[in-house]
Design a protein around this motif. Structure first.
Motif, PDB file in Angstrom:
ATOM      1  N   ARG A  37      77.712  41.979  32.558  1.00 45.60           N
ATOM      2  CA  ARG A  37      77.072  41.413  33.744  1.00 45.60           C
ATOM      3  C   ARG A  37      75.955  40.472  33.348  1.00 45.60           C
ATOM      4  NH1 ARG A  37      74.685  44.378  39.093  1.00 45.60           N
ATOM      5  NH2 ARG A  37      74.195  42.455  40.140  1.00 45.60           N
ATOM      6  N   PHE A  38      75.982  39.293  33.945  1.00 43.61           N
ATOM      7  CA  PHE A  38      74.906  38.335  33.757  1.00 43.61           C
ATOM      8  C   PHE A  38      73.922  38.524  34.902  1.00 43.61           C
ATOM      9  CE2 PHE A  38      73.046  34.198  34.802  1.00 43.61           C
ATOM     10  CZ  PHE A  38      72.397  33.942  33.610  1.00 43.61           C
ATOM     11  N   TRP A  39      72.658  38.697  34.583  1.00 47.83           N
ATOM     12  CA  TRP A  39      71.632  38.939  35.600  1.00 47.83           C
ATOM     13  C   TRP A  39      70.653  37.780  35.578  1.00 47.83           C
ATOM     14  CZ3 TRP A  39      71.325  44.117  37.815  1.00 47.83           C
ATOM     15  CH2 TRP A  39      70.421  44.186  38.864  1.00 47.83           C
ATOM     16  N   GLU A  40      70.710  36.972  36.619  1.00 47.27           N
ATOM     17  CA  GLU A  40      69.801  35.841  36.718  1.00 47.27           C
ATOM     18  C   GLU A  40      68.456  36.328  37.252  1.00 47.27           C
ATOM     19  OE1 GLU A  40      70.380  31.427  38.399  1.00 47.27           O
ATOM     20  OE2 GLU A  40      70.593  33.002  39.898  1.00 47.27           O
ATOM     21  N   CYS A  41      67.378  35.953  36.580  1.00 46.54           N
ATOM     22  CA  CYS A  41      66.073  36.400  37.052  1.00 46.54           C
ATOM     23  C   CYS A  41      64.977  35.437  36.613  1.00 46.54           C
ATOM     24  CB  CYS A  41      65.755  37.813  36.567  1.00 46.54           C
ATOM     25  SG  CYS A  41      65.595  37.966  34.795  1.00 46.54           S
ATOM     26  N   ALA A  42      63.859  35.568  37.260  1.00 50.58           N
ATOM     27  CA  ALA A  42      62.672  34.783  36.924  1.00 50.58           C
ATOM     28  C   ALA A  42      61.572  35.755  36.549  1.00 50.58           C
ATOM     29  CB  ALA A  42      62.243  33.948  38.130  1.00 50.58           C
ATOM     30  N   MET A  75      65.473  39.897  41.530  1.00 52.72           N
ATOM     31  CA  MET A  75      65.378  38.525  41.058  1.00 52.72           C
ATOM     32  C   MET A  75      64.176  38.272  40.143  1.00 52.72           C
ATOM     33  SD  MET A  75      66.572  35.556  41.017  1.00 52.72           S
ATOM     34  CE  MET A  75      65.987  33.944  40.562  1.00 52.72           C
ATOM     35  N   THR A  76      63.069  38.987  40.385  1.00 54.05           N
ATOM     36  CA  THR A  76      61.853  38.672  39.645  1.00 54.05           C
ATOM     37  C   THR A  76      61.012  39.919  39.394  1.00 54.05           C
ATOM     38  OG1 THR A  76      59.805  37.364  39.682  1.00 54.05           O
ATOM     39  CG2 THR A  76      60.657  38.079  41.798  1.00 54.05           C
ATOM     40  N   ASN A  77      60.168  39.828  38.364  1.00 59.27           N
ATOM     41  CA  ASN A  77      59.252  40.934  38.072  1.00 59.27           C
ATOM     42  C   ASN A  77      57.915  40.761  38.786  1.00 59.27           C
ATOM     43  OD1 ASN A  77      58.076  38.823  36.588  1.00 59.27           O
ATOM     44  ND2 ASN A  77      57.546  40.152  34.866  1.00 59.27           N
ATOM     45  N   ALA A  78      57.777  39.714  39.616  1.00 60.03           N
ATOM     46  CA  ALA A  78      56.510  39.444  40.308  1.00 60.03           C
ATOM     47  C   ALA A  78      56.120  40.618  41.202  1.00 60.03           C
ATOM     48  CB  ALA A  78      56.630  38.171  41.141  1.00 60.03           C
ATOM     49  N   ASN A  79      54.816  40.909  41.213  1.00 59.08           N
ATOM     50  CA  ASN A  79      54.315  41.987  42.062  1.00 59.08           C
ATOM     51  C   ASN A  79      53.057  41.522  42.780  1.00 59.08           C
ATOM     52  OD1 ASN A  79      52.031  42.343  40.361  1.00 59.08           O
ATOM     53  ND2 ASN A  79      53.114  43.833  39.115  1.00 59.08           N
ATOM     54  N   MET A  80      52.587  42.341  43.703  1.00 57.75           N
ATOM     55  CA  MET A  80      51.408  41.950  44.484  1.00 57.75           C
ATOM     56  C   MET A  80      50.823  43.158  45.193  1.00 57.75           C
ATOM     57  SD  MET A  80      53.144  40.285  47.860  1.00 57.75           S
ATOM     58  CE  MET A  80      51.564  40.039  48.544  1.00 57.75           C
ATOM     59  N   GLN A  81      49.685  42.946  45.818  1.00 58.33           N
ATOM     60  CA  GLN A  81      49.086  43.917  46.719  1.00 58.33           C
ATOM     61  C   GLN A  81      48.778  43.208  48.026  1.00 58.33           C
ATOM     62  OE1 GLN A  81      46.256  45.655  43.473  1.00 58.33           O
ATOM     63  NE2 GLN A  81      46.222  47.068  45.211  1.00 58.33           N
ATOM     64  N   LEU A  82      48.923  43.927  49.121  1.00 62.27           N
ATOM     65  CA  LEU A  82      48.533  43.426  50.438  1.00 62.27           C
ATOM     66  C   LEU A  82      47.162  44.001  50.747  1.00 62.27           C
ATOM     67  CD1 LEU A  82      49.110  42.011  53.186  1.00 62.27           C
ATOM     68  CD2 LEU A  82      50.050  44.194  53.944  1.00 62.27           C
ATOM     69  N   VAL A  83      46.213  43.116  51.040  1.00 59.82           N
ATOM     70  CA  VAL A  83      44.871  43.558  51.396  1.00 59.82           C
ATOM     71  C   VAL A  83      44.617  43.160  52.843  1.00 59.82           C
ATOM     72  CG1 VAL A  83      42.404  43.351  50.892  1.00 59.82           C
ATOM     73  CG2 VAL A  83      44.063  43.351  49.014  1.00 59.82           C
ATOM     74  N   THR A  84      44.269  44.147  53.654  1.00 61.01           N
ATOM     75  CA  THR A  84      43.932  43.905  55.057  1.00 61.01           C
ATOM     76  C   THR A  84      42.423  43.813  55.165  1.00 61.01           C
ATOM     77  OG1 THR A  84      45.882  45.166  55.738  1.00 61.01           O
ATOM     78  CG2 THR A  84      44.208  44.759  57.421  1.00 61.01           C
ATOM     79  N   VAL A  85      41.957  42.729  55.777  1.00 60.38           N
ATOM     80  CA  VAL A  85      40.522  42.501  55.919  1.00 60.38           C
ATOM     81  C   VAL A  85      40.180  42.263  57.380  1.00 60.38           C
ATOM     82  CG1 VAL A  85      40.359  41.488  53.607  1.00 60.38           C
ATOM     83  CG2 VAL A  85      40.609  39.983  55.594  1.00 60.38           C
ATOM     84  N   GLU A  86      38.905  42.463  57.698  1.00 62.04           N
ATOM     85  CA  GLU A  86      38.417  42.168  59.039  1.00 62.04           C
ATOM     86  C   GLU A  86      37.504  40.952  58.976  1.00 62.04           C
ATOM     87  OE1 GLU A  86      37.001  45.070  62.304  1.00 62.04           O
ATOM     88  OE2 GLU A  86      35.193  44.495  61.198  1.00 62.04           O
ATOM     89  N   VAL A  87      37.721  40.038  59.913  1.00 52.72           N
ATOM     90  CA  VAL A  87      36.844  38.881  60.084  1.00 52.72           C
ATOM     91  C   VAL A  87      36.279  38.998  61.491  1.00 52.72           C
ATOM     92  CG1 VAL A  87      36.682  36.370  60.195  1.00 52.72           C
ATOM     93  CG2 VAL A  87      38.228  37.458  58.528  1.00 52.72           C
ATOM     94  N   GLU A  88      34.990  39.297  61.581  1.00 53.59           N
ATOM     95  CA  GLU A  88      34.361  39.487  62.897  1.00 53.59           C
ATOM     96  C   GLU A  88      33.577  38.227  63.262  1.00 53.59           C
ATOM     97  OE1 GLU A  88      32.687  43.352  64.980  1.00 53.59           O
ATOM     98  OE2 GLU A  88      31.327  42.603  63.438  1.00 53.59           O
ATOM     99  N   LEU A  89      33.926  37.674  64.406  1.00 55.29           N
ATOM    100  CA  LEU A  89      33.259  36.459  64.880  1.00 55.29           C
ATOM    101  C   LEU A  89      32.309  36.813  66.012  1.00 55.29           C
ATOM    102  CD1 LEU A  89      36.406  34.183  64.807  1.00 55.29           C
ATOM    103  CD2 LEU A  89      34.579  34.294  63.121  1.00 55.29           C
ATOM    104  N   ASP A  90      31.190  36.114  66.075  1.00 58.49           N
ATOM    105  CA  ASP A  90      30.172  36.425  67.079  1.00 58.49           C
ATOM    106  C   ASP A  90      30.684  36.319  68.502  1.00 58.49           C
ATOM    107  OD1 ASP A  90      28.195  37.048  65.251  1.00 58.49           O
ATOM    108  OD2 ASP A  90      27.527  34.969  65.090  1.00 58.49           O
ATOM    109  N   ASP A  91      31.454  35.279  68.761  1.00 55.75           N
ATOM    110  CA  ASP A  91      31.893  35.072  70.145  1.00 55.75           C
ATOM    111  C   ASP A  91      33.292  34.472  70.136  1.00 55.75           C
ATOM    112  OD1 ASP A  91      31.852  34.966  72.892  1.00 55.75           O
ATOM    113  OD2 ASP A  91      30.533  33.242  73.025  1.00 55.75           O
ATOM    114  N   HIS A  92      33.368  33.171  70.359  1.00 55.54           N
ATOM    115  CA  HIS A  92      34.657  32.500  70.466  1.00 55.54           C
ATOM    116  C   HIS A  92      35.302  32.289  69.106  1.00 55.54           C
ATOM    117  CE1 HIS A  92      34.095  31.907  74.723  1.00 55.54           C
ATOM    118  NE2 HIS A  92      32.870  31.475  74.483  1.00 55.54           N
ATOM    119  N   LEU A  93      36.599  32.047  69.139  1.00 61.66           N
ATOM    120  CA  LEU A  93      37.362  31.788  67.926  1.00 61.66           C
ATOM    121  C   LEU A  93      36.910  30.469  67.316  1.00 61.66           C
ATOM    122  CD1 LEU A  93      39.651  32.892  66.214  1.00 61.66           C
ATOM    123  CD2 LEU A  93      41.244  31.632  67.651  1.00 61.66           C
ATOM    124  N   LYS A  94      36.520  30.519  66.068  1.00 67.28           N
ATOM    125  CA  LYS A  94      36.091  29.322  65.347  1.00 67.28           C
ATOM    126  C   LYS A  94      37.161  28.963  64.333  1.00 67.28           C
ATOM    127  CE  LYS A  94      31.222  30.174  65.918  1.00 67.28           C
ATOM    128  NZ  LYS A  94      30.663  31.480  66.081  1.00 67.28           N
TER     129      LYS A  94
END
Length: 197
Positions: A25-30, A120-139
């Motif tokens: 088997r040929f396994w194509e990967c990055a 396909m790839t050995n790439a990995n990652m982490q998902l980080v959830t953050v809070e952005v609090e704005l004083d009033d209206h969406l900027k």
């Protein structure tokens, strides 16, 4: 009385598979070559944008970006590589500000290391959830893009994320699988909570 182990020894199965198919088997990967000493390649950021005065609905930021490997524009979460000596959380704060201009006020959660295309790839990652609090209206702060980055940021109400991604698909954009899975999961949980599923 001792419990019987009903789980298969997957390492034995995998070794057997490799022995049987090693030369057939040929396994194509990055392979990612930029991994730093932390062992984690990249970070994706789910930013929860909220108003102290509830002047806009709970929202998030997604980005439009051309991706040469697929020769298309993609919709995805802000993301980037983790620099040497940097934690995933530090990279998330830095990348969010670079790509969107928003400054994270608080880290809400950081996922374990995950992969999204292990066939396909050995790439990995982490998902980080953050809070952005704005004083009033969406900027809409100015991003601090690196040379060669061409990113368009979009603010989307979290409750409408799945529908917005479907609209992007209709317009010819490619939706990143991780973002799509998140949006479908959020929508499914909402429907379960409402008794619709």
């Amino acid at each position: 009385m001792q419990k019987e182990n009903r789980f298969l020894d997957t390492s034995l199965l995998w070794r057997s598979f490799l022995m049987l198919y090693k030369f057939k088997r040929f396994w194509e990967c990055a392979e990612r070559k930029t991994r730093k000493s932390t062992g984690v390649d990249a970070v994706a950021i789910f930013a929860v944008l909220r108003s102290k005065t509830d002047s806009f609905p709970l929202s998030t930021v997604v980005i439009e970006q051309y991706r040469p490997p697929i020769d298309k524009f993609i919709i995805e979460l802000p993301a980037g590589l983790i620099d040497e000596g940097e934690t995933a959380e530090e990279a998330a704060v830095r990348e969010l500000e670079e790509e969107t201009g928003y400054k994270a006020d608080k880290i809400l959660e950081s996922s374990p290391v995950v992969v999204s295309d292990p066939g396909m790839t050995n790439a990995n990652m982490q998902l980080v959830t953050v809070e952005v609090e704005l004083d009033d209206h969406l900027k809409m702060p100015e991003p601090k893009l690196d040379a060669g980055e061409f990113i368009v940021k979009r603010i989307v109400e979290i409750s409408k994320l799945n529908e917005e991604l479907k609209e992007y698909d209709r317009k010819g954009f490619v939706v990143d699988a991780r973002l799509s899975h998140f949006a479908i999961g959020y929508e499914t949980a909402r429907r379960i909570q409402q008794g619709l599923l």
